[in-house]
Design a protein around this motif. Structure first.
Motif, PDB file in Angstrom:
ATOM      1  N   TYR A 268     -31.313 -69.218 -64.291  1.00  5.56           N
ATOM      2  CA  TYR A 268     -31.298 -67.626 -64.728  1.00  5.56           C
ATOM      3  C   TYR A 268     -32.855 -67.100 -64.626  1.00  5.56           C
ATOM      4  CZ  TYR A 268     -33.227 -68.977 -69.107  1.00  5.56           C
ATOM      5  OH  TYR A 268     -34.036 -69.412 -70.322  1.00  5.56           O
ATOM      6  N   ASN A 269     -32.684 -65.863 -64.263  1.00  2.00           N
ATOM      7  CA  ASN A 269     -33.948 -65.156 -64.360  1.00  2.00           C
ATOM      8  C   ASN A 269     -34.042 -63.624 -65.157  1.00  2.00           C
ATOM      9  OD1 ASN A 269     -32.316 -63.408 -62.852  1.00  2.00           O
ATOM     10  ND2 ASN A 269     -33.975 -62.918 -61.318  1.00  2.00           N
TER      11      ASN A 269
ATOM     12  N   THR B 113     -28.314 -78.506 -73.972  1.00  2.00           N
ATOM     13  CA  THR B 113     -28.587 -77.414 -72.621  1.00  2.00           C
ATOM     14  C   THR B 113     -30.036 -77.613 -72.316  1.00  2.00           C
ATOM     15  OG1 THR B 113     -29.448 -75.732 -74.413  1.00  2.00           O
ATOM     16  CG2 THR B 113     -26.950 -75.580 -73.887  1.00  2.00           C
ATOM     17  N   SER B 114     -30.212 -77.247 -70.932  1.00  2.00           N
ATOM     18  CA  SER B 114     -31.519 -77.452 -70.367  1.00  2.00           C
ATOM     19  C   SER B 114     -31.624 -75.988 -69.410  1.00  2.00           C
ATOM     20  CB  SER B 114     -31.763 -78.586 -69.670  1.00  2.00           C
ATOM     21  OG  SER B 114     -30.963 -78.497 -68.607  1.00  2.00           O
ATOM     22  N   ASP B 115     -32.707 -75.603 -69.345  1.00  5.37           N
ATOM     23  CA  ASP B 115     -32.916 -74.178 -68.486  1.00  5.37           C
ATOM     24  C   ASP B 115     -33.897 -74.332 -67.195  1.00  5.37           C
ATOM     25  OD1 ASP B 115     -35.214 -74.130 -70.525  1.00  5.37           O
ATOM     26  OD2 ASP B 115     -35.560 -72.800 -69.052  1.00  5.37           O
ATOM     27  N   ALA B 116     -33.755 -73.733 -66.379  1.00  5.47           N
ATOM     28  CA  ALA B 116     -34.388 -73.576 -65.080  1.00  5.47           C
ATOM     29  C   ALA B 116     -34.629 -72.142 -64.835  1.00  5.47           C
ATOM     30  CB  ALA B 116     -33.836 -74.272 -63.752  1.00  5.47           C
ATOM     31  N   ALA B 117     -35.356 -71.493 -65.611  1.00  4.65           N
ATOM     32  CA  ALA B 117     -35.747 -69.989 -65.248  1.00  4.65           C
ATOM     33  C   ALA B 117     -36.543 -69.682 -64.193  1.00  4.65           C
ATOM     34  CB  ALA B 117     -36.525 -69.475 -66.572  1.00  4.65           C
ATOM     35  N   PHE B 118     -36.166 -68.823 -63.355  1.00  2.06           N
ATOM     36  CA  PHE B 118     -36.939 -68.348 -62.169  1.00  2.06           C
ATOM     37  C   PHE B 118     -37.633 -66.903 -62.321  1.00  2.06           C
ATOM     38  CE2 PHE B 118     -32.664 -67.702 -61.105  1.00  2.06           C
ATOM     39  CZ  PHE B 118     -32.710 -66.603 -60.414  1.00  2.06           C
TER      40      PHE B 118
END
Length: 352
Positions: free
Chosen positions: A86-87, A105-110
């Motif tokens: 997500y961004n 949960t884990s995140d891959a923010a951009f």
């Protein structure tokens, strides 16, 4: 008031007549186990699948909201964990809510203007659920056209997509993901209180594997009922009726998609030509359905106040962009005449 708020947003004007018809028909007083309701639900789903070109093997369920879909997914589809890409604020909220339920949960923010690409070196657990926000309502971005296909080609993981600001507004690549969901108060042009959840055979297999049946909105319990064209709880019958009527009146999604993209192109060109600054600089990730404009806090207050006096509602900023942007909905229910009115207002205000 003419509203350009990006949800709840403008409903189709025909909805007023549809509500009267629903009242006169007696349907909204019908028992949700009755034959008349089951026929309504069956036809509504059939019309929805036809107009939005949903693959035959995908199943459609109707629930209360996109937020409820976060809960259903977290309860019924997680085995190892979920990865949230997500961004913006709504993608982040989805992750935070899932974490409260699953703790896995884990995140891959951009970045806001980043053209999202699949990380070819990424290693996924086979049972990890990949969660993506198709259009980020808070900041007016979208994922690149081929991003979901790129994930599909690399991994066999289950993919869930928040399409709240795009479903029924643009063509969606259904088969490139396994769970799609959206509330109806945006591109569907309907009052809030209903959401559409589209689920692939692969997602159904996962739900059976997880076997979760502890809640009224457990996916398997929902499915058991929808296979009989019933619901596991007393539903929003009026909302379902209105959804069915709107699906009967709107054109095929390919035609709506062309209109949405044309209008978005015109909006972005118009705003730049008249000296407005866009929040999203990267044209590849600008949303077609929610347009975010950057201004100072003082200028936004001035614009919104003047718009209100002229009978126009602009959308507030949201999340990190709350105080430095306003948003314009580009949803199908909004008419060309209403768009022309807002453009004339913005031209006038640009001179001040």
């Amino acid at each position: 008031m003419i509203t350009f708020y990006p949800g709840p947003s403008k409903v189709y004007p025909e909805v007023e007549q549809f509500i009267s018809e629903a009242f006169a028909s007696g349907l909204i007083s019908a028992n949700h186990r009755s034959e008349v309701f089951m026929q309504l639900l069956e036809k509504t789903i059939a019309d929805l699948k036809a107009k939005l070109d949903i693959p035959a093997g995908y199943e459609v369920y109707l629930v209360s909201s996109a937020t409820e879909c976060w809960e259903i997914i977290a309860q019924s589809l997680l085995i190892d964990s979920s990865l949230h890409i997500y961004n913006g604020a709504f993608g982040e909220k989805w992750m935070e809510y899932t974490h409260r339920i699953s703790l896995r949960t884990s995140d891959a923010a951009f970045g806001l203007n980043e053209t999202l690409l699949m990380d070819r070196s990424a290693v996924f657990s086979r049972n990890e659920l990949i969660c993506v926000t198709h259009n980020e309502t808070s900041n007016g971005t979208k994922i690149p056209e081929d991003f979901l296909l790129d994930i599909r080609k690399k991994v066999d993981n289950l993919i869930a997509v928040d399409a709240t600001s795009s479903m029924a507004g643009v063509v969606l690549p259904w088969e490139n993901a396994d769970v799609w969901y959206a509330s109806v108060q945006k591109c569907f042009g309907l009052p809030a209180g209903l959401a559409v959840m589209v689920v692939s055979p692969k997602a159904i297999e996962r739900a059976i594997q997880v076997g979760e049946r502890k809640h009224y909105n457990s996916l398997l319990f929902i499915r058991d009922n929808f296979l009989k064209f019933q619901t596991p709880f007393t539903p929003n019958i009026l909302g379902i009726y209105l959804l069915g009527k709107v699906m009967q009146q709107v054109p095929a999604i390919e035609q709506t998609d062309k209109q949405t993209r044309r209008r978005a192109h015109d909006w972005y060109a118009f705003l730049l030509e008249n000296g407005y600054e866009l929040v999203v600089e990267n044209t590849a990730v600008r949303s077609d359905t929610v347009i975010a404009v950057r201004e100072t806090k003082e200028r936004i207050s001035e614009l919104k106040g003047a718009a209100k006096r002229e009978g126009i509602t602009l959308g507030n900023g949201y999340g990190k962009e709350k105080d430095t942007s306003f948003r314009i909905a580009n949803f199908p229910a909004i008419s060309d005449a209403e768009i022309a009115t807002l453009k004339a207002f913005l031209v006038k205000m640009a001179a001040y």
